[in-house]
Design a protein around this motif. Sequence first.
Motif, mmCIF file in Angstrom:
data_model
loop_
_atom_site.group_PDB
_atom_site.id
_atom_site.type_symbol
_atom_site.label_atom_id
_atom_site.label_comp_id
_atom_site.label_asym_id
_atom_site.label_seq_id
_atom_site.Cartn_x
_atom_site.Cartn_y
_atom_site.Cartn_z
ATOM 1 N N VAL A 90 0.759 -1.216 0.000
ATOM 2 C CA VAL A 90 -0.064 0.086 -0.200
ATOM 3 C C VAL A 90 0.833 1.213 0.022
ATOM 4 O O VAL A 90 0.418 2.322 -0.436
ATOM 5 C CB VAL A 90 -0.787 0.075 1.304
ATOM 6 N N HIS A 91 2.222 1.106 0.398
ATOM 7 C CA HIS A 91 2.958 2.277 0.857
ATOM 8 C C HIS A 91 2.183 3.375 1.631
ATOM 9 O O HIS A 91 1.966 4.402 1.217
ATOM 10 C CB HIS A 91 3.285 2.759 -0.657
ATOM 11 N N TRP A 92 2.313 3.083 2.833
ATOM 12 C CA TRP A 92 1.452 4.087 3.637
ATOM 13 C C TRP A 92 2.128 5.492 3.651
ATOM 14 O O TRP A 92 1.457 6.530 3.826
ATOM 15 C CB TRP A 92 1.562 3.414 4.914
ATOM 16 N N ASP A 93 3.283 5.482 3.453
ATOM 17 C CA ASP A 93 4.263 6.657 3.426
ATOM 18 C C ASP A 93 3.706 7.765 2.325
ATOM 19 O O ASP A 93 3.436 8.929 2.568
ATOM 20 C CB ASP A 93 5.597 6.640 3.658
ATOM 21 N N LEU A 94 3.560 6.984 1.015
ATOM 22 C CA LEU A 94 2.805 7.998 0.209
ATOM 23 C C LEU A 94 1.438 8.268 0.218
ATOM 24 O O LEU A 94 1.183 9.266 -0.262
ATOM 25 C CB LEU A 94 3.043 7.103 -1.242
ATOM 26 N N ARG A 95 0.837 7.183 0.747
ATOM 27 C CA ARG A 95 -0.649 7.523 0.860
ATOM 28 C C ARG A 95 -0.901 8.888 1.885
ATOM 29 O O ARG A 95 -1.926 9.683 1.660
ATOM 30 C CB ARG A 95 -1.495 6.415 1.566
ATOM 31 N N ILE A 96 -0.167 8.564 2.983
ATOM 32 C CA ILE A 96 -0.047 9.802 3.847
ATOM 33 C C ILE A 96 0.301 11.077 3.321
ATOM 34 O O ILE A 96 -0.473 12.236 3.588
ATOM 35 C CB ILE A 96 0.557 9.412 5.305
ATOM 36 N N GLN A 97 1.421 10.975 2.455
ATOM 37 C CA GLN A 97 1.739 12.159 2.114
ATOM 38 C C GLN A 97 0.643 12.796 0.880
ATOM 39 O O GLN A 97 0.450 14.023 0.876
ATOM 40 C CB GLN A 97 3.094 11.705 1.262
ATOM 41 N N GLU A 98 -0.047 11.870 0.312
ATOM 42 C CA GLU A 98 -1.075 12.272 -0.719
ATOM 43 C C GLU A 98 -2.153 13.342 -0.013
ATOM 44 O O GLU A 98 -2.595 14.182 -0.546
ATOM 45 C CB GLU A 98 -1.840 11.105 -1.291
ATOM 46 N N VAL A 99 -2.653 12.750 1.159
ATOM 47 C CA VAL A 99 -3.863 13.317 1.828
ATOM 48 C C VAL A 99 -3.290 14.706 2.783
ATOM 49 O O VAL A 99 -4.002 15.470 2.488
ATOM 50 C CB VAL A 99 -4.449 12.116 2.718
ATOM 51 N N VAL A 100 -2.070 14.620 3.237
ATOM 52 C CA VAL A 100 -1.601 15.758 3.788
ATOM 53 C C VAL A 100 -1.432 16.905 2.839
ATOM 54 O O VAL A 100 -1.903 17.848 3.176
ATOM 55 C CB VAL A 100 -0.250 15.410 4.631
ATOM 56 N N VAL A 101 -0.777 16.564 1.601
ATOM 57 C CA VAL A 101 -0.591 17.867 0.783
ATOM 58 C C VAL A 101 -2.097 18.065 0.246
ATOM 59 O O VAL A 101 -2.202 19.295 0.103
ATOM 60 C CB VAL A 101 0.011 16.980 -0.269
ATOM 61 N N PHE A 102 -3.113 17.288 -0.015
ATOM 62 C CA PHE A 102 -4.422 17.878 -0.458
ATOM 63 C C PHE A 102 -5.031 18.511 0.690
ATOM 64 O O PHE A 102 -5.614 19.496 0.261
ATOM 65 C CB PHE A 102 -5.248 16.248 -0.755
ATOM 66 N N PHE A 103 -5.051 18.249 1.766
ATOM 67 C CA PHE A 103 -5.654 18.812 2.943
ATOM 68 C C PHE A 103 -5.044 20.367 3.123
ATOM 69 O O PHE A 103 -5.764 21.283 3.355
ATOM 70 C CB PHE A 103 -5.298 18.144 4.233
ATOM 71 N N ILE A 104 -3.607 20.283 2.818
ATOM 72 C CA ILE A 104 -2.938 21.599 2.868
ATOM 73 C C ILE A 104 -3.448 22.685 1.762
ATOM 74 O O ILE A 104 -3.844 23.810 2.146
ATOM 75 C CB ILE A 104 -1.441 21.497 2.966
ATOM 76 N N VAL A 105 -3.483 21.885 0.481
ATOM 77 C CA VAL A 105 -4.116 22.781 -0.541
ATOM 78 C C VAL A 105 -5.740 23.188 -0.210
ATOM 79 O O VAL A 105 -5.935 24.217 -0.530
ATOM 80 C CB VAL A 105 -4.060 21.722 -1.971
ATOM 81 N N ALA A 106 -6.393 22.297 0.393
ATOM 82 C CA ALA A 106 -7.702 22.512 0.497
ATOM 83 C C ALA A 106 -7.773 23.668 1.731
ATOM 84 O O ALA A 106 -8.700 24.615 1.632
ATOM 85 C CB ALA A 106 -8.391 21.390 0.996
ATOM 86 N N CYS A 107 -6.949 23.572 2.601
ATOM 87 C CA CYS A 107 -7.113 24.812 3.558
ATOM 88 C C CYS A 107 -6.723 26.254 3.041
ATOM 89 O O CYS A 107 -7.263 26.938 3.240
ATOM 90 C CB CYS A 107 -6.107 24.399 4.848
ATOM 91 N N ILE A 108 -5.533 25.994 2.067
ATOM 92 C CA ILE A 108 -5.224 27.275 1.523
ATOM 93 C C ILE A 108 -6.322 27.981 0.629
ATOM 94 O O ILE A 108 -6.679 29.207 0.536
ATOM 95 C CB ILE A 108 -4.254 27.077 0.659
ATOM 96 N N LEU A 109 -7.250 26.820 -0.069
ATOM 97 C CA LEU A 109 -8.118 27.357 -0.957
ATOM 98 C C LEU A 109 -9.331 27.940 -0.096
ATOM 99 O O LEU A 109 -10.148 28.940 -0.576
ATOM 100 C CB LEU A 109 -8.574 26.312 -1.851
ATOM 101 N N ALA A 110 -9.621 27.122 0.910
ATOM 102 C CA ALA A 110 -10.739 27.580 1.929
ATOM 103 C C ALA A 110 -10.264 28.946 2.285
ATOM 104 O O ALA A 110 -11.222 29.883 2.379
ATOM 105 C CB ALA A 110 -10.748 26.555 2.880
ATOM 106 N N VAL A 111 -9.119 29.305 2.637
ATOM 107 C CA VAL A 111 -8.873 30.670 3.085
ATOM 108 C C VAL A 111 -9.085 31.767 1.938
ATOM 109 O O VAL A 111 -9.658 32.947 2.075
ATOM 110 C CB VAL A 111 -7.321 30.867 3.619
ATOM 111 N N THR A 112 -8.497 31.321 0.733
ATOM 112 C CA THR A 112 -8.873 32.122 -0.401
ATOM 113 C C THR A 112 -10.375 32.393 -0.760
ATOM 114 O O THR A 112 -10.788 33.580 -0.967
ATOM 115 C CB THR A 112 -8.343 31.632 -1.622
ATOM 116 N N VAL A 113 -11.090 31.278 -0.639
ATOM 117 C CA VAL A 113 -12.566 31.465 -0.861
ATOM 118 C C VAL A 113 -13.126 32.370 0.284
ATOM 119 O O VAL A 113 -14.041 33.265 0.049
ATOM 120 C CB VAL A 113 -13.303 30.061 -0.950
ATOM 121 N N ARG A 114 -12.734 32.067 1.616
ATOM 122 C CA ARG A 114 -13.113 33.132 2.705
ATOM 123 C C ARG A 114 -13.073 34.641 2.335
ATOM 124 O O ARG A 114 -13.944 35.280 2.607
ATOM 125 C CB ARG A 114 -12.770 32.461 4.089
ATOM 126 N N ARG A 115 -11.912 34.806 1.900
ATOM 127 C CA ARG A 115 -11.612 36.161 1.645
ATOM 128 C C ARG A 115 -12.482 36.832 0.704
ATOM 129 O O ARG A 115 -12.888 37.845 0.629
ATOM 130 C CB ARG A 115 -10.180 36.233 1.130
#
Length: 450
Positions: free
Chosen positions: A201-226
């Motif tokens: 499953v390569h857990w290190d890569l799977r966790i990396q995928e979701v962490v990066v995705f969540f960071i991008v989501a947070c940045i976009l959420a701040v942009t949308v809120r502004r």
Amino acid sequence: MDQGKTANLVDARGSDVQSRPIHRHAQEALERNKREGMELAVKARLVALGATAVLLVFLNPNWDVIWYHGLLFCLALIGLAQRYVGQVGQSGAELVLLFLDLLVMTLALLVPNPLLDREVPTALIYQFDVFQYFYIILAAGVLTYSWRTIIAIGNWSLALWLLGATCIWWFGWHDPQASEGAAMMFPQYPDLAVQLDPNLVHWDLRIQEVVVFFIVACILAVTVRRYQNLVLDSAEMARERANLSRYFSPTVVDELSQKDEPLGKVRTHDAAILFVDIVGFTTYADGRSPQEVIDTLRIFHREMESEVFAHGGTLDKYLGDGLMASFGTPLPKPDDAERALACVRAMVRRMQALNADRQKAGLPGIDARFGLHYGQVVLGDIGANRLEFAVLGDTVNLASRLEGLTRALNVQVVASDAIVTAAGGEADWQRGPDQSVRGVAQPVPIWVQP
């Protein structure tokens, strides 16, 4: 001014959009942007899913690709459903559809294709970097202009992807020979063998995928809120402008909106003041229903107000069955007196037409009287917590008393000589006898219109 209402708008995820006073214009702006965003999101989704369907044919030119096309069709249907249930406010249906969207995407990417004629390790799907397709849903969520939607997509995608990885790790089909083959191919490079092992499953890569995705989501959420705050600020300005238009003519509103301090400090300058009142309205109201009385006032005020604005005047206030208007406030113009007299003439014509219609309908006429004066006034904000732009001074008082003289003189209009002179003289007005007015030392020269 419109006081508005304080409310916490709640988006479809059940959370406050903004904890700030939401006025009607802001509510309308949010609803409009929500509708436009949903329309745009659906169109973007359909284009993206169509492009993905074509891409899959090139990547996998086999009949089993129909399975993925079916799942893409399901995602398209969910997007269309979201278009119809989307709203500013709490929506359980939109909440369910959003979660269903992510669930179908997860199943489409991680569940083995039942149309395959051969069995392959379940974890092999991770070799194709399929998680990137979640960014399509994230991008569509941005177009809905709801920052909490973006956070929800980030949270749920993270949870579903890791849950899917857990299921594959625990229940997925493994091929031991594939792991042995990868190890035998690179005996001197065990790390490379691990990376190529289709059973892992390569857990290190799977966790990396979701962490990066969540960071991008947070940045976009701040942009949308502004962006959402900008929408609310813009709506607030529209509300203030609409409130200004209730008092000032459109040309004055344009001029006020272009200045940082349009009203400025307390000051004095010349202006024309007009008072309008209905004679005998108390008697008229006796024995009539409250609705009929209010409807009559609304019609009268509408007719008078339209003429005030049409002649570039300012509607200072309603006075029960009358009103006060000024010409030359908040900014003076050379033709203030002339426009005030022209406004009264137009009001008289309006009343004649209105009374003719009322007579045909079997209703009594409205006896409106007018008083005008021109002179120096004091302008400035009054009040403590709630400010009001006020026009004060002897000119205002005298205009009001001239309107009161119309009863004693049995005329419709009484105008001071000062306003007629300032307008350049009026041949179609009659010169009346000078009048003693309370609060004025000398008799006031007047002009009248019977």
